[in-house]
Design an enzyme around this catalytic site. Structure first.
Site, PDB file in Angstrom:
ATOM      1  N   GLU A 244       0.846  -1.185   0.000  1.00 42.47           N
ATOM      2  CA  GLU A 244       0.000   0.000   0.000  1.00 42.47           C
ATOM      3  C   GLU A 244       0.891   1.249   0.000  1.00 42.47           C
ATOM      4  O   GLU A 244       1.913   1.301   0.698  1.00 42.47           O
ATOM      5  CB  GLU A 244      -0.875  -0.004   1.254  1.00 42.47           C
ATOM      6  CG  GLU A 244      -1.782   1.206   1.400  1.00 42.47           C
ATOM      7  CD  GLU A 244      -2.549   1.197   2.717  1.00 42.47           C
ATOM      8  OE1 GLU A 244      -3.718   1.601   2.722  1.00 42.47           O
ATOM      9  OE2 GLU A 244      -1.978   0.771   3.750  1.00 42.47           O
TER      10      GLU A 244
ATOM     11  N   LYS B  92      -8.927   3.077  -2.073  1.00 40.55           N
ATOM     12  CA  LYS B  92      -9.400   2.516  -0.799  1.00 40.55           C
ATOM     13  C   LYS B  92     -10.745   3.135  -0.456  1.00 40.55           C
ATOM     14  O   LYS B  92     -10.881   4.361  -0.375  1.00 40.55           O
ATOM     15  CB  LYS B  92      -8.371   2.817   0.281  1.00 40.55           C
ATOM     16  CG  LYS B  92      -8.606   2.131   1.623  1.00 40.55           C
ATOM     17  CD  LYS B  92      -7.426   2.425   2.546  1.00 40.55           C
ATOM     18  CE  LYS B  92      -7.533   1.701   3.864  1.00 40.55           C
ATOM     19  NZ  LYS B  92      -6.358   1.978   4.731  1.00 40.55           N
TER      20      LYS B  92
ATOM     21  N   CYS C  83      -5.020  -2.688   2.821  1.00 33.65           N
ATOM     22  CA  CYS C  83      -4.981  -2.586   4.274  1.00 33.65           C
ATOM     23  C   CYS C  83      -6.294  -3.029   4.924  1.00 33.65           C
ATOM     24  O   CYS C  83      -6.712  -4.165   4.747  1.00 33.65           O
ATOM     25  CB  CYS C  83      -4.614  -1.142   4.648  1.00 33.65           C
ATOM     26  SG  CYS C  83      -3.894  -0.911   6.281  1.00 33.65           S
TER      27      CYS C  83
END
Length: 351
Positions: free
Chosen positions: A55, A137, A172
Protein backbone atom coordinates in the site's frame (compact mmCIF):
# COMPACT_ATOMS: atom_id res chain seq x y z
CA UNK A 1 -25.41 -15.93 -15.32
CA UNK A 2 -22.98 -18.80 -14.75
CA UNK A 3 -19.31 -17.91 -15.06
CA UNK A 4 -16.82 -20.11 -16.88
CA UNK A 5 -13.39 -19.53 -15.39
CA UNK A 6 -10.50 -19.57 -17.85
CA UNK A 7 -8.06 -20.64 -16.54
CA UNK A 8 -10.18 -22.78 -14.27
CA UNK A 9 -9.70 -23.57 -10.61
CA UNK A 10 -8.48 -26.99 -11.73
CA UNK A 11 -5.68 -25.66 -13.94
CA UNK A 12 -2.46 -27.52 -13.07
CA UNK A 13 0.03 -25.14 -14.71
CA UNK A 14 2.68 -24.05 -12.25
CA UNK A 15 3.86 -20.44 -12.16
CA UNK A 16 5.54 -18.00 -9.79
CA UNK A 17 4.04 -15.09 -7.91
CA UNK A 18 5.97 -12.47 -5.94
CA UNK A 19 5.37 -10.30 -2.87
CA UNK A 20 7.43 -7.13 -2.49
CA UNK A 21 8.85 -6.17 0.91
CA UNK A 22 10.83 -2.99 0.41
CA UNK A 23 11.45 0.47 1.77
CA UNK A 24 9.91 3.29 -0.25
CA UNK A 25 12.00 6.14 -1.57
CA UNK A 26 10.32 8.45 0.90
CA UNK A 27 8.66 11.52 -0.63
CA UNK A 28 10.66 11.23 -3.85
CA UNK A 29 8.51 10.55 -6.90
CA UNK A 30 11.37 10.14 -9.35
CA UNK A 31 13.30 7.84 -7.02
CA UNK A 32 10.12 5.90 -6.24
CA UNK A 33 9.41 5.22 -9.90
CA UNK A 34 13.01 4.12 -10.50
CA UNK A 35 12.87 1.70 -7.55
CA UNK A 36 9.45 0.37 -8.60
CA UNK A 37 10.75 -0.33 -12.11
CA UNK A 38 13.87 -2.00 -10.70
CA UNK A 39 11.81 -4.29 -8.45
CA UNK A 40 9.47 -5.24 -11.32
CA UNK A 41 12.48 -6.17 -13.46
CA UNK A 42 14.07 -8.18 -10.65
CA UNK A 43 10.89 -10.11 -9.85
CA UNK A 44 10.13 -10.85 -13.50
CA UNK A 45 13.73 -11.95 -14.13
CA UNK A 46 13.14 -14.55 -11.42
CA UNK A 47 10.06 -15.78 -13.28
CA UNK A 48 7.23 -14.02 -11.40
CA UNK A 49 4.03 -13.68 -13.43
CA UNK A 50 2.03 -11.78 -10.78
CA UNK A 51 3.80 -9.18 -8.60
CA UNK A 52 2.23 -7.49 -5.57
CA UNK A 53 3.43 -4.17 -4.11
CA UNK A 54 2.63 -2.61 -0.71
CA UNK A 55 0.00 0.00 0.00
CA UNK A 56 1.20 3.55 -0.83
CA UNK A 57 4.60 2.33 -2.00
CA UNK A 58 4.88 5.59 -3.91
CA UNK A 59 5.96 7.78 -2.12
CA UNK A 60 5.69 5.77 1.14
CA UNK A 61 3.11 5.21 3.86
CA UNK A 62 2.82 8.37 6.04
CA UNK A 63 2.70 7.22 9.64
CA UNK A 64 3.63 10.87 10.35
CA UNK A 65 0.14 12.03 11.51
CA UNK A 66 -0.08 9.09 13.90
CA UNK A 67 3.19 10.13 15.54
CA UNK A 68 2.88 13.94 15.64
CA UNK A 69 0.57 16.93 15.91
CA UNK A 70 -0.61 18.56 12.68
CA UNK A 71 1.70 21.58 13.00
CA UNK A 72 4.69 19.23 13.00
CA UNK A 73 3.21 17.18 10.15
CA UNK A 74 2.36 20.07 7.83
CA UNK A 75 5.74 20.53 6.06
CA UNK A 76 6.12 16.77 5.66
CA UNK A 77 2.64 16.38 4.20
CA UNK A 78 3.18 19.28 1.82
CA UNK A 79 6.29 17.54 0.47
CA UNK A 80 4.38 14.25 0.44
CA UNK A 81 1.62 15.67 -1.75
CA UNK A 82 4.16 17.16 -4.15
CA UNK A 83 5.61 13.67 -4.70
CA UNK A 84 2.37 11.73 -5.13
CA UNK A 85 1.66 9.92 -8.41
CA UNK A 86 -1.02 10.85 -10.96
CA UNK A 87 -2.70 8.09 -12.95
CA UNK A 88 -2.27 10.01 -16.21
CA UNK A 89 1.38 10.99 -16.01
CA UNK A 90 4.79 10.30 -17.58
CA UNK A 91 5.78 8.51 -14.37
CA UNK A 92 2.87 6.08 -14.61
CA UNK A 93 3.65 5.50 -18.29
CA UNK A 94 7.22 4.58 -17.34
CA UNK A 95 5.93 2.01 -14.86
CA UNK A 96 3.48 0.60 -17.43
CA UNK A 97 6.29 0.23 -19.96
CA UNK A 98 8.34 -1.70 -17.40
CA UNK A 99 5.39 -4.03 -16.77
CA UNK A 100 4.97 -4.61 -20.50
CA UNK A 101 8.67 -5.41 -20.85
CA UNK A 102 8.41 -7.79 -17.88
CA UNK A 103 5.35 -9.51 -19.39
CA UNK A 104 3.85 -9.81 -15.91
CA UNK A 105 0.78 -8.55 -14.06
CA UNK A 106 1.57 -5.96 -11.37
CA UNK A 107 -0.62 -4.57 -8.60
CA UNK A 108 0.90 -1.28 -7.43
CA UNK A 109 -0.15 0.75 -4.38
CA UNK A 110 0.45 4.50 -4.49
CA UNK A 111 -0.68 7.88 -3.21
CA UNK A 112 -2.76 9.23 -6.07
CA UNK A 113 -2.90 12.95 -6.69
CA UNK A 114 -6.08 14.10 -8.40
CA UNK A 115 -6.69 17.83 -8.59
CA UNK A 116 -6.08 19.09 -5.07
CA UNK A 117 -6.75 15.80 -3.29
CA UNK A 118 -4.91 12.59 -2.42
CA UNK A 119 -6.28 9.04 -2.44
CA UNK A 120 -4.94 5.64 -1.37
CA UNK A 121 -4.94 4.00 -4.79
CA UNK A 122 -4.07 0.76 -6.52
CA UNK A 123 -3.66 -0.04 -10.20
CA UNK A 124 -3.57 -3.48 -11.76
CA UNK A 125 -1.33 -3.32 -14.82
CA UNK A 126 -1.53 -6.35 -17.08
CA UNK A 127 1.22 -7.86 -19.23
CA UNK A 128 0.36 -5.65 -22.21
CA UNK A 129 1.33 -2.59 -20.16
CA UNK A 130 -2.26 -1.36 -19.84
CA UNK A 131 -4.00 -0.31 -16.62
CA UNK A 132 -6.86 -2.79 -16.37
CA UNK A 133 -8.10 -1.60 -12.99
CA UNK A 134 -7.76 1.66 -11.08
CA UNK A 135 -9.30 1.86 -7.64
CA UNK A 136 -9.12 3.77 -4.38
CA UNK A 137 -9.40 2.52 -0.80
CA UNK A 138 -13.13 2.84 -0.19
CA UNK A 139 -12.80 4.11 3.39
CA UNK A 140 -9.58 5.54 4.74
CA UNK A 141 -8.61 4.55 8.27
CA UNK A 142 -8.27 6.68 11.40
CA UNK A 143 -5.53 9.32 10.94
CA UNK A 144 -5.43 8.61 7.19
CA UNK A 145 -8.54 10.80 7.04
CA UNK A 146 -6.36 13.87 7.69
CA UNK A 147 -4.59 13.31 4.36
CA UNK A 148 -6.64 11.14 2.01
CA UNK A 149 -10.16 11.12 0.61
CA UNK A 150 -12.47 8.09 0.45
CA UNK A 151 -12.51 5.95 -2.67
CA UNK A 152 -14.91 6.38 -5.55
CA UNK A 153 -17.81 3.98 -6.13
CA UNK A 154 -16.25 1.94 -8.99
CA UNK A 155 -13.48 0.96 -6.56
CA UNK A 156 -15.64 -1.94 -5.39
CA UNK A 157 -14.92 -3.55 -8.78
CA UNK A 158 -11.45 -4.88 -8.00
CA UNK A 159 -10.90 -8.19 -9.80
CA UNK A 160 -9.59 -8.44 -13.37
CA UNK A 161 -9.06 -11.32 -15.76
CA UNK A 162 -5.45 -12.10 -16.66
CA UNK A 163 -3.80 -14.96 -18.51
CA UNK A 164 -2.81 -16.48 -15.16
CA UNK A 165 -6.20 -16.13 -13.49
CA UNK A 166 -8.50 -13.54 -12.01
CA UNK A 167 -6.38 -11.08 -9.99
CA UNK A 168 -7.90 -8.90 -7.26
CA UNK A 169 -6.62 -6.17 -4.96
CA UNK A 170 -7.34 -4.86 -1.47
CA UNK A 171 -5.75 -2.08 0.58
CA UNK A 172 -4.98 -2.59 4.27
CA UNK A 173 -8.13 -2.57 6.42
CA UNK A 174 -10.35 -3.22 3.42
CA UNK A 175 -9.56 -6.80 4.49
CA UNK A 176 -11.99 -6.32 7.41
CA UNK A 177 -14.80 -4.60 5.48
CA UNK A 178 -17.42 -7.41 5.46
CA UNK A 179 -19.67 -6.08 2.71
CA UNK A 180 -16.77 -5.14 0.46
CA UNK A 181 -15.39 -8.65 0.90
CA UNK A 182 -18.73 -10.19 -0.05
CA UNK A 183 -18.66 -8.23 -3.30
CA UNK A 184 -15.00 -9.11 -3.78
CA UNK A 185 -15.63 -12.85 -3.47
CA UNK A 186 -18.57 -12.59 -5.85
CA UNK A 187 -16.10 -11.49 -8.56
CA UNK A 188 -14.35 -14.88 -8.29
CA UNK A 189 -10.77 -13.84 -7.45
CA UNK A 190 -8.21 -16.61 -7.86
CA UNK A 191 -5.22 -14.53 -6.73
CA UNK A 192 -5.30 -11.30 -4.77
CA UNK A 193 -2.75 -8.73 -3.68
CA UNK A 194 -3.18 -7.35 -0.18
CA UNK A 195 -1.29 -4.05 -0.09
CA UNK A 196 -0.25 -3.15 3.45
CA UNK A 197 1.32 -0.36 5.49
CA UNK A 198 4.50 -0.95 7.49
CA UNK A 199 3.56 -2.27 10.94
CA UNK A 200 5.37 -3.56 13.97
CA UNK A 201 6.14 -7.24 14.27
CA UNK A 202 6.20 -8.91 16.68
CA UNK A 203 3.51 -7.13 18.68
CA UNK A 204 4.74 -4.23 20.82
CA UNK A 205 2.94 -3.46 24.07
CA UNK A 206 1.02 -0.24 24.49
CA UNK A 207 -0.66 -0.34 21.07
CA UNK A 208 -3.84 -2.06 19.90
CA UNK A 209 -3.00 -5.51 18.58
CA UNK A 210 -5.13 -4.87 15.48
CA UNK A 211 -2.56 -2.40 14.09
CA UNK A 212 0.34 -4.85 14.39
CA UNK A 213 1.96 -6.60 11.46
CA UNK A 214 0.92 -9.94 12.89
CA UNK A 215 -2.76 -8.96 12.93
CA UNK A 216 -2.52 -7.41 9.48
CA UNK A 217 -1.06 -10.59 8.02
CA UNK A 218 -3.81 -12.67 9.59
CA UNK A 219 -6.43 -10.46 7.94
CA UNK A 220 -4.99 -11.34 4.53
CA UNK A 221 -4.77 -14.99 5.53
CA UNK A 222 -8.48 -14.95 6.38
CA UNK A 223 -9.37 -13.41 2.99
CA UNK A 224 -7.39 -16.19 1.31
CA UNK A 225 -9.38 -18.79 3.25
CA UNK A 226 -12.78 -17.11 2.89
CA UNK A 227 -12.30 -16.43 -0.80
CA UNK A 228 -10.48 -19.66 -1.60
CA UNK A 229 -7.76 -17.70 -3.38
CA UNK A 230 -4.01 -17.18 -3.23
CA UNK A 231 -3.00 -14.12 -1.21
CA UNK A 232 0.09 -12.01 -1.97
CA UNK A 233 0.92 -9.76 0.99
CA UNK A 234 3.19 -6.82 0.14
CA UNK A 235 4.36 -4.36 2.80
CA UNK A 236 6.95 -1.71 3.53
CA UNK A 237 10.17 -1.53 5.52
CA UNK A 238 11.13 1.60 7.49
CA UNK A 239 14.82 2.27 8.17
CA UNK A 240 16.13 4.64 10.83
CA UNK A 241 16.82 7.20 8.08
CA UNK A 242 13.31 6.74 6.68
CA UNK A 243 11.81 7.17 10.14
CA UNK A 244 13.74 10.39 10.64
CA UNK A 245 12.61 11.79 7.30
CA UNK A 246 8.96 10.94 8.05
CA UNK A 247 9.27 12.25 11.66
CA UNK A 248 8.64 8.84 13.20
CA UNK A 249 11.78 8.64 15.34
CA UNK A 250 10.82 7.73 18.91
CA UNK A 251 7.34 6.52 17.91
CA UNK A 252 6.77 3.82 20.54
CA UNK A 253 4.92 1.35 18.33
CA UNK A 254 7.93 0.73 16.07
CA UNK A 255 11.43 -0.65 16.24
CA UNK A 256 13.62 0.59 13.38
CA UNK A 257 14.48 -0.89 10.99
CA UNK A 258 11.21 -2.77 10.82
CA UNK A 259 7.67 -2.78 9.50
CA UNK A 260 7.80 -5.72 7.12
CA UNK A 261 5.60 -8.84 7.24
CA UNK A 262 5.30 -9.84 3.57
CA UNK A 263 4.26 -13.39 2.75
CA UNK A 264 2.20 -15.45 0.34
CA UNK A 265 -0.80 -17.56 1.38
CA UNK A 266 -2.47 -20.51 -0.27
CA UNK A 267 -6.26 -20.73 -0.76
CA UNK A 268 -6.44 -22.99 2.30
CA UNK A 269 -4.66 -20.36 4.40
CA UNK A 270 -1.31 -22.16 4.41
CA UNK A 271 1.84 -20.02 4.38
CA UNK A 272 3.84 -20.63 1.21
CA UNK A 273 6.91 -18.56 2.08
CA UNK A 274 9.51 -18.59 4.83
CA UNK A 275 9.44 -15.74 7.38
CA UNK A 276 11.54 -12.68 6.52
CA UNK A 277 13.18 -10.26 8.94
CA UNK A 278 10.80 -7.26 9.26
CA UNK A 279 13.66 -4.82 8.76
CA UNK A 280 15.07 -6.41 5.59
CA UNK A 281 14.12 -5.73 1.98
CA UNK A 282 13.20 -8.88 0.07
CA UNK A 283 11.13 -10.25 -2.78
CA UNK A 284 9.26 -13.36 -1.69
CA UNK A 285 8.35 -15.99 -4.28
CA UNK A 286 6.00 -18.94 -4.36
CA UNK A 287 5.27 -21.43 -7.12
CA UNK A 288 1.55 -21.99 -7.32
CA UNK A 289 -1.07 -23.74 -9.43
CA UNK A 290 -4.75 -22.87 -9.49
CA UNK A 291 -5.87 -26.47 -8.92
CA UNK A 292 -5.20 -25.91 -5.21
CA UNK A 293 -8.25 -23.64 -5.29
CA UNK A 294 -10.45 -26.54 -6.37
CA UNK A 295 -9.34 -28.51 -3.31
CA UNK A 296 -10.81 -25.76 -1.11
CA UNK A 297 -13.87 -24.82 -3.18
CA UNK A 298 -15.15 -28.38 -3.34
CA UNK A 299 -15.49 -28.17 0.44
CA UNK A 300 -16.63 -24.55 0.87
CA UNK A 301 -17.27 -22.00 -1.88
CA UNK A 302 -18.52 -18.93 0.01
CA UNK A 303 -20.31 -17.50 -3.02
CA UNK A 304 -21.49 -20.87 -4.33
CA UNK A 305 -22.07 -24.18 -2.58
CA UNK A 306 -21.44 -22.66 0.87
CA UNK A 307 -23.75 -19.64 0.58
CA UNK A 308 -27.41 -18.91 1.26
CA UNK A 309 -28.21 -15.99 -1.03
CA UNK A 310 -31.92 -16.52 -0.36
CA UNK A 311 -31.29 -15.55 3.28
CA UNK A 312 -28.43 -13.03 3.03
CA UNK A 313 -27.17 -10.94 0.14
CA UNK A 314 -25.43 -7.61 -0.46
CA UNK A 315 -26.84 -4.73 -2.52
CA UNK A 316 -24.00 -2.84 -4.20
CA UNK A 317 -23.72 0.53 -5.95
CA UNK A 318 -20.56 0.70 -8.03
CA UNK A 319 -21.15 3.68 -10.29
CA UNK A 320 -20.11 7.27 -9.62
CA UNK A 321 -22.39 10.27 -9.67
CA UNK A 322 -20.75 13.09 -11.60
CA UNK A 323 -20.01 16.27 -9.63
CA UNK A 324 -21.51 18.32 -12.44
CA UNK A 325 -23.92 17.10 -15.10
CA UNK A 326 -23.94 18.98 -18.41
CA UNK A 327 -27.14 19.08 -20.42
CA UNK A 328 -25.35 20.17 -23.58
CA UNK A 329 -23.83 17.15 -25.43
CA UNK A 330 -20.69 19.07 -26.44
CA UNK A 331 -20.03 20.20 -22.87
CA UNK A 332 -20.68 16.67 -21.59
CA UNK A 333 -18.20 15.21 -24.11
CA UNK A 334 -15.57 17.81 -23.20
CA UNK A 335 -15.99 17.09 -19.49
CA UNK A 336 -15.69 13.34 -20.07
CA UNK A 337 -12.49 13.83 -22.09
CA UNK A 338 -11.06 16.01 -19.34
CA UNK A 339 -11.70 13.47 -16.57
CA UNK A 340 -10.18 10.65 -18.67
CA UNK A 341 -11.50 7.80 -16.58
CA UNK A 342 -9.63 4.50 -16.87
CA UNK A 343 -11.59 1.91 -18.82
CA UNK A 344 -11.94 -0.43 -15.87
CA UNK A 345 -12.19 -4.01 -17.12
CA UNK A 346 -13.33 -5.06 -13.65
CA UNK A 347 -16.44 -2.87 -13.86
CA UNK A 348 -19.96 -4.17 -13.48
CA UNK A 349 -20.30 -4.03 -17.27
CA UNK A 350 -17.91 -6.97 -17.54
CA UNK A 351 -20.13 -9.43 -15.63
Amino acid sequence: MPLTLNPSNSDTRKFKVAAIQAEPVWMDLKGSVEKTVRLIKEASASGAKVIGFPELFIPGYPWTPWANDFVTCQPVLKEYQANALAVHSPEMKEICEAVKEAAATVVLGFAETDGGSLYIAQVTITSNGEIANHRRKIKVTHYEKTIFGDGSAPSIHNVVQTEWGRVGSLNCWEHIQPFLKCHFYAQHPQIFVGGWWPAFLPYQGGAPYIVSGEASSRMSQLVAMEGGCFGIVGCQVVSEAGAAKMKMTGFPWFKFPGGGFSCIYGPDGSTLTEPVDPGVEAILYAEISLDKIAEVKIVADTTGNYSRNDLLHVVAHGKNWDRVKYEDPEEAAAAAAHSREIDNVASGKSF
